[in-house]
Design a protein around this motif. Structure first.
Motif, PDB file in Angstrom:
ATOM      1  N   TYR A 268      44.282  55.075  34.556  1.00  0.00           N
ATOM      2  CA  TYR A 268      44.571  53.645  34.633  1.00  0.00           C
ATOM      3  C   TYR A 268      43.417  52.940  35.346  1.00  0.00           C
ATOM      4  O   TYR A 268      42.894  53.430  36.351  1.00  0.00           O
ATOM      5  CB  TYR A 268      45.872  53.429  35.400  1.00  0.00           C
ATOM      6  N   LEU A 269      42.992  51.799  34.792  1.00  0.00           N
ATOM      7  CA  LEU A 269      41.947  50.995  35.412  1.00  0.00           C
ATOM      8  C   LEU A 269      42.302  49.531  35.229  1.00  0.00           C
ATOM      9  O   LEU A 269      42.619  49.098  34.118  1.00  0.00           O
ATOM     10  CB  LEU A 269      40.584  51.284  34.760  1.00  0.00           C
ATOM     11  N   ALA A 270      42.275  48.770  36.323  1.00  0.00           N
ATOM     12  CA  ALA A 270      42.573  47.338  36.266  1.00  0.00           C
ATOM     13  C   ALA A 270      41.550  46.586  37.104  1.00  0.00           C
ATOM     14  O   ALA A 270      41.283  46.949  38.254  1.00  0.00           O
ATOM     15  CB  ALA A 270      43.979  47.063  36.789  1.00  0.00           C
ATOM     16  N   VAL A 271      40.957  45.540  36.493  1.00  0.00           N
ATOM     17  CA  VAL A 271      39.895  44.769  37.144  1.00  0.00           C
ATOM     18  C   VAL A 271      40.255  43.290  37.090  1.00  0.00           C
ATOM     19  O   VAL A 271      40.502  42.759  35.998  1.00  0.00           O
ATOM     20  CB  VAL A 271      38.537  45.005  36.444  1.00  0.00           C
ATOM     21  N   PRO A 272      40.283  42.601  38.238  1.00  0.00           N
ATOM     22  CA  PRO A 272      40.566  41.158  38.212  1.00  0.00           C
ATOM     23  C   PRO A 272      39.391  40.377  37.641  1.00  0.00           C
ATOM     24  O   PRO A 272      38.231  40.777  37.788  1.00  0.00           O
ATOM     25  CB  PRO A 272      40.780  40.822  39.688  1.00  0.00           C
ATOM     26  N   VAL A 273      39.700  39.257  36.996  1.00  0.00           N
ATOM     27  CA  VAL A 273      38.669  38.359  36.479  1.00  0.00           C
ATOM     28  C   VAL A 273      38.746  37.084  37.302  1.00  0.00           C
ATOM     29  O   VAL A 273      39.747  36.362  37.262  1.00  0.00           O
ATOM     30  CB  VAL A 273      38.876  38.065  34.983  1.00  0.00           C
ATOM     31  N   LYS A 274      37.667  36.815  38.065  1.00  0.00           N
ATOM     32  CA  LYS A 274      37.670  35.694  39.005  1.00  0.00           C
ATOM     33  C   LYS A 274      36.498  34.760  38.737  1.00  0.00           C
ATOM     34  O   LYS A 274      35.432  35.192  38.333  1.00  0.00           O
ATOM     35  CB  LYS A 274      37.578  36.211  40.450  1.00  0.00           C
ATOM     36  N   THR A 275      36.723  33.478  38.994  1.00  0.00           N
ATOM     37  CA  THR A 275      35.647  32.497  38.896  1.00  0.00           C
ATOM     38  C   THR A 275      34.776  32.587  40.146  1.00  0.00           C
ATOM     39  O   THR A 275      35.103  33.294  41.109  1.00  0.00           O
ATOM     40  CB  THR A 275      36.206  31.074  38.769  1.00  0.00           C
ATOM     41  N   LYS A 276      33.649  31.851  40.147  1.00  0.00           N
ATOM     42  CA  LYS A 276      32.766  31.857  41.314  1.00  0.00           C
ATOM     43  C   LYS A 276      33.465  31.321  42.553  1.00  0.00           C
ATOM     44  O   LYS A 276      33.156  31.721  43.677  1.00  0.00           O
ATOM     45  CB  LYS A 276      31.518  31.018  41.019  1.00  0.00           C
ATOM     46  N   SER A 277      34.401  30.429  42.340  1.00  0.00           N
ATOM     47  CA  SER A 277      35.135  29.864  43.481  1.00  0.00           C
ATOM     48  C   SER A 277      36.196  30.813  44.014  1.00  0.00           C
ATOM     49  O   SER A 277      36.814  30.541  45.038  1.00  0.00           O
ATOM     50  CB  SER A 277      35.793  28.545  43.061  1.00  0.00           C
ATOM     51  N   GLY A 278      36.399  31.946  43.333  1.00  0.00           N
ATOM     52  CA  GLY A 278      37.378  32.921  43.798  1.00  0.00           C
ATOM     53  C   GLY A 278      38.733  32.811  43.128  1.00  0.00           C
ATOM     54  O   GLY A 278      39.641  33.599  43.408  1.00  0.00           O
ATOM     55  N   GLU A 279      38.887  31.851  42.216  1.00  0.00           N
ATOM     56  CA  GLU A 279      40.172  31.697  41.518  1.00  0.00           C
ATOM     57  C   GLU A 279      40.373  32.853  40.536  1.00  0.00           C
ATOM     58  O   GLU A 279      39.494  33.175  39.739  1.00  0.00           O
ATOM     59  CB  GLU A 279      40.185  30.370  40.764  1.00  0.00           C
ATOM     60  N   VAL A 280      41.524  33.497  40.600  1.00  0.00           N
ATOM     61  CA  VAL A 280      41.845  34.589  39.681  1.00  0.00           C
ATOM     62  C   VAL A 280      42.418  33.980  38.405  1.00  0.00           C
ATOM     63  O   VAL A 280      43.449  33.318  38.433  1.00  0.00           O
ATOM     64  CB  VAL A 280      42.848  35.577  40.305  1.00  0.00           C
ATOM     65  N   ILE A 281      41.720  34.233  37.289  1.00  0.00           N
ATOM     66  CA  ILE A 281      42.180  33.639  36.033  1.00  0.00           C
ATOM     67  C   ILE A 281      42.780  34.683  35.096  1.00  0.00           C
ATOM     68  O   ILE A 281      43.251  34.348  34.016  1.00  0.00           O
ATOM     69  CB  ILE A 281      41.029  32.901  35.320  1.00  0.00           C
TER      70      ILE A 281
END
Length: 654
Positions: free
Chosen positions: A376-389
């Motif tokens: 299992y592998l899970a990676v968050p996708v975040k904007t430069k401002s740190g918002e998780v989208i």
């Protein structure tokens, strides 16, 4: 042979000794040389005159003197010595490897009075032995496996390199069939190699697979040469095998690394070149699933609509969308929380053993029918401002599939994806604002046009009933300013119709020559201080909208006046070029810079250096470009700063 006075009994053997190819010479008990045959002269370089009576030690190296004394003692004991290998010196001091045979010389009473020696030059044999010893040392010290075998495939020699590579000792390997090194699916290779060897052919550097004693398979580079006897008959083969397993693994890793870099490059260009959100999500999911080697991958993206309602978008790779159709969207459970909160990457060799797994109802793990997930592998996708989208999730049915390198690759793509998604989001917002802007412009220009037209009519009517004086002057100025406003509003109205795709064209077969003459008259009435020169063919028929072409030509002529106020000459030409009608308007003003030429046909664009000296919204050329292209033509500008500007457009000849 030259006879010495000391040995008169040897004279009868002269003819025999002179014909022998080996050197024959004798010396007495005082070690003085007494006989010397022609072969000795050839071997050592001394002629008989030079050597007779000289000490035998002249031919013996200093470190061999003791050896000579010992040999002489054996001769005095009446011993014959055969094939004694040693070295002797020629006249230049060069050492000659020789094989010596010694015999005592006796007088008539049987008393030993000297010794005879036969010297056989063994330089060639010595060199061959040295070469053989050197080759044997090289073979034994080589890291490559060097093996010889019979044509029946039986191993006859086996060096240390072969022992190191394949694991068999020399005792274990010699006498065994070469097939002990071949995997079952490679046995036919040996038959082909033997067939080539029987024809006397060398098999050079083939890459294949061989098997070690413990069953491991190795990548091998193999060269095979025939072994021939003195008659040139092939009696066996020698093999040189090099272990290239590490090299192959390095090549594989390099190829894999290059493939990943190329994929990252393609992904980066692809997602950054797209503004379609769903397309970006799918490309990111497909590429990262391939990069990680996952059985399937998913990208869950949190979207907020205009009512501030949150909903999920998702894309899948490796499995059809139906595989998730009956399952709810992932929730912010204990296992998913680090991803959806942006806390960090979660990578597990076996997610079912993770302490966070199976803690939440109603499924407490995988729902029934869910895809099997172990790795299992899970990676968050975040904007430069740190918002998780959103988050990227990957699964595989085998253990320990995902490594640290996969984690880093996905993080790289995720950062690119976040930028692309932000761009897509901003583009969507700009589109919405642009649509509202176009809607407002269309509404405002439409609403303004009617009262302005009425006001223009009233001012013209008032102007006819007012006598000369201040009032008339003011009314005429008001009419001119109102005309400018009507042009601006008309341009805005045309732009709104262009954006909506509603700009209508009333096509007819039109003689552009006549239209230009009409426009010239109107232009000179409006600009009596300008000189408009025209070059035109009488018949230049095009299929076009008369009013719109007049609008384009008027705009180009007015621009020539506006942007070259100090130059009063304008050239207008209409020519036929390759079945098109080519029209150009040239002024002799300051010209247009390259930067402005690239953007001059854009909406609301005005040349930077002219913004303060001319009025307008920068819409005339934008509208003209759209009109000409709708006619199937092209429009462009040619200019060099300081040499004026020429605006051109071409239309198909009717």
């Amino acid at each position: 042979m030259i006879k010495s006075a000391h040995l008169p009994d040897l004279f009868t053997l002269q003819s025999i000794f002179e014909g022998i190819q080996d050197a024959i010479y004798c010396h007495d008990l005082e070690f003085r040389i007494t006989n010397w045959n022609p072969a000795a002269e050839r071997m050592f370089g001394y002629n008989a005159t030079e050597i007779l009576g000289q000490s035998i030690f002249l031919l013996i190296p200093d470190d061999r003197h003791a050896e000579k004394i010992k040999l002489m003692q054996e001769i005095l004991n009446d011993t014959r010595i055969s094939h004694f290998r040693t070295v002797r010196l020629d006249c230049s001091g060069k050492k000659i490897p020789v094989s010596l045979s010694f015999s005592p010389i006796k007088n008539q009473d049987g008393k030993i009075i000297g010794t005879s020696q036969i010297a056989h030059d063994i330089s060639f044999e010595h060199q061959a032995e040295e070469k053989q010893s050197m080759l044997a040392a090289i073979i034994e010290s080589s890291e490559d496996a060097i093996i010889s075998k019979t044509l029946d495939g039986i191993i006859t020699t086996w060096n240390k390199g072969a022992e190191h590579i394949f694991g068999y000792t020399e005792e274990e390997a010699v006498g065994q069939p070469i097939s002990i090194l071949l995997p079952a699916d490679r046995l036919s290779e040996e038959e082909a190699i033997i067939a080539s060897l029987r024809r006397g052919e060398r098999v050079g550097h083939i890459q294949t697979i061989r098997k070690t004693k413990d069953g491991r398979l190795l990548n091998i580079s193999l060269a095979v040469s025939p072994i021939k006897n003195r008659d040139g008959v092939v009696i066996g083969a020698s093999k040189v095998a090099r272990n290239i397993t590490s090299q192959k693994e390095s090549e594989r890793l390099i190829a894999k690394h290059i493939e990943r870099l190329e994929l990252l490059n393609v992904v980066g260009r692809s997602i950054n070149g797209s503004l379609d959100l769903q397309q970006i999500l799918q490309q990111v999911t497909d590429s990262t699933t391939k990069l990680t080697g996952a059985a399937f991958g998913a990208f869950f993206y949190n979207q907020v609509n205009q009512k501030d309602e949150s909903y999920w978008l998702y894309t899948l790779s490796g499995v059809p969308k139906e595989a998730f159709a009956n399952f709810p969207m992932p929730r912010n459970t204990t296992l998913f929380h680090p991803t959806f909160s942006g806390a960090g990457v979660v990578r597990s060799d076996d997610v079912t053993l993770d302490s966070r797994y199976g803690k939440n109802g109603p499924f407490f793990g995988k729902p029934s029918g869910h895809l099997p997930v172990v790795s299992y592998l899970a990676v968050p996708v975040k904007t430069k401002s740190g918002e998780v989208i959103g988050g990227l999730f990957f699964g595989h049915q085998d253990r320990a599939v995902f490594k640290e390198e996969h984690e880093e690759l996905v993080l790289t793509v995720a950062s690119q994806a976040a930028i692309a998604i932000e761009n897509s989001r901003l583009f969507k917002e700009v589109q919405e604002l642009s649509a509202k802007k176009d809607e407002f412009i269309a509404m405002a220009s439409h609403e303004l046009k009617t009262p302005m037209t009425s006001l223009f009519g009233f001012l013209q009517l008032a102007n006819r009933h007012v006598v000369e004086g201040v009032s008339k002057n003011l009314i005429e100025k008001s009419i001119k300013q109102l005309q400018k406003m009507i042009v601006l509003v008309t341009d805005l109205f045309d732009v709104s119709k262009i954006q909506a795709g509603k700009l209508q064209l009333n096509m007819e077969c039109l003689n552009l020559g006549l239209l230009v003459q009409e426009i010239k008259e109107s232009f000179l009435q409006a600009h009596p201080d300008h000189n408009l020169t025209i070059e035109i063919l009488e018949e230049s028929f095009v299929h076009a909208d008369r009013m719109r072409l007049e609008q384009v030509l008027t705009n180009l002529l007015n621009n020539a006046v506006k942007y070259a106020p100090e130059q009063k000459t304008i050239e207008l030409k209409v020519l036929h070029v390759d079945k098109v009608v080519h029209t150009s308007v040239k002024d002799f003003g300051p010209g247009i810079s390259e930067e402005n030429q690239r953007h001059i046909f854009g909406q609301f664009y005005q040349a930077k250096e002219n913004r303060d000296s001319s009025s307008g919204l920068g819409l005339g050329l934008f509208i003209s470009k759209d009109i000409i292209e709708r006619h199937g033509g092209q429009i462009w500008v040619e200019s060099k700063p300081g040499n004026g500007a020429t605006f051109n457009f071409s239309l198909p000849l009717a």
